[in-house]
Design an enzyme around this catalytic site. Structure first.
Site: not given
Length: 338
Positions: A195, A312, A280
């Site tokens: 991320s 995610h 995602d």
């Protein structure tokens, strides 16, 4: 969620030409309201199992062998904390090693049983939208990698509001320089980030190592569900402590930098894997694909992987498992290059 996913996929495709090039002025996010952008850039809104009974059973087994009951809202922190405790208890480690002069400039080094001068190193940068997360809850990949002879380094950096993005990028650079200087005979340094951490790792493609007096032996990048163009973040509720001006976003956007001022690979053999979870959001998918395409057009040795049935967070959490597809890709890449 499904309607948004298909709408955004259509917008994404409309903004791409048939050769894979992109038109930044037609980016789908520019057609979205602030509420829509908040939804797209809030990964927790796109999870498919978090909080379900099945997820509780699965993640409790990952995070805690005792199988304690944990409220779903606390599950991400709990998993990382328990996994890190286990890594520290079961292996050799050097904790809170300073890589700079700042209080937050520390890293943890997890060593394989057979330590050698020529160990490969995987250096990991945690996510948390540059505003949360910790090295102390991020040791997911430690045990599977150290078991195969890979040293793992988990890096802390000053998150916002204490740290600015420029400072974070500088700290990540310092941490890599430190590893290279401490272990000059390493068999390769591989950067991995999740991320926001994937963004910080990707910024290292632009680093000027000459001013640091050492060129790290970078052999590969593993970028997990990252954000590579920060301009959309300016229009979300996540932005307040991060990006005061457009030039800050552009300066710290590896996608924008590589498109506007292409950087040639220092080592054409260095591998870059861009990954995104199947679940995602469409904006995370778009950013990952555009970054991958930009790398390919710039002559980088890049590949792209959409991880089946992963959201995610699961894309990272499952690195505790040696037979997980991403764990195997990482190990195969390291030992092919070693």
């Amino acid at each position: 969620m499904c309607v948004w996913w298909y709408m955004c996929v259509w917008w994404y495709k409309a903004g791409m030409d048939v050769s894979g090039g992109n038109h930044r002025h037609e980016a789908p996010w520019k057609r979205m309201s602030k509420e829509e952008l908040d939804n797209q850039y809030s990964p927790s809104r796109w999870v498919v199992r978090l909080g379900a009974e099945e997820a509780m059973r699965t993640y409790s087994q990952i995070g805690n062998e005792a199988g304690l009951e944990v409220p779903p809202a606390h599950l991400p922190h709990f998993i990382g904390e328990e996994v890190t405790k286990r890594a520290r208890a079961t292996g050799r480690s050097l904790l809170n090693v300073p890589y700079g002069d700042g209080d937050g400039e520390k890293l943890d080094i997890y060593l394989p049983e057979a330590v050698s001068e020529a160990m490969p190193f995987l250096v990991f940068f945690h996510g948390g939208y540059w505003q949360s997360g910790s090295k102390d809850t991020s040791a997911f990949m430690v045990n599977p990698l150290t078991a195969q002879g890979v040293a793992v380094v988990i890096v802390a950096y000053d998150i916002a509001p204490k740290g600015t993005l420029d400072q974070m990028v500088d700290q990540v650079t310092q941490s890599i320089v430190f590893v290279q200087k401490q272990y000059p005979g390493n068999q390769g340094i591989y950067l991995c980030g999740h991320s926001a951490g994937a963004h910080l790792a990707a910024m290292m493609l632009l680093a000027d190592w000459t001013k640091h007096g050492v060129t790290p032996n970078l052999k590969g990048f593993f970028l997990l569900s990252g954000v590579y163009d920060l301009e959309p973040i300016m229009h979300t509720s996540e932005n307040a402590p991060l990006l005061p001006a457009l030039e800050d976003a552009q300066r710290n956007s590896p996608l924008w930098q590589l498109e506007t001022a292409p950087t040639q690979p220092a080592d054409p053999a260095c591998r870059i894997l861009v990954t995104v979870g199947q679940h995602d959001s469409p904006e995370f998918h778009r950013q990952s694909r555009e970054f991958y395409q930009t790398l390919c057009q710039g002559g980088w040795k890049a590949s792209f992987e959409e991880l089946h049935d992963m959201d995610h967070f699961e894309i990272l959490w499952n690195l505790t498992q040696e037979d997980y597809v991403l764990t195997q890709i990482i190990l195969k890449t390291i030992f092919q290059e070693s």
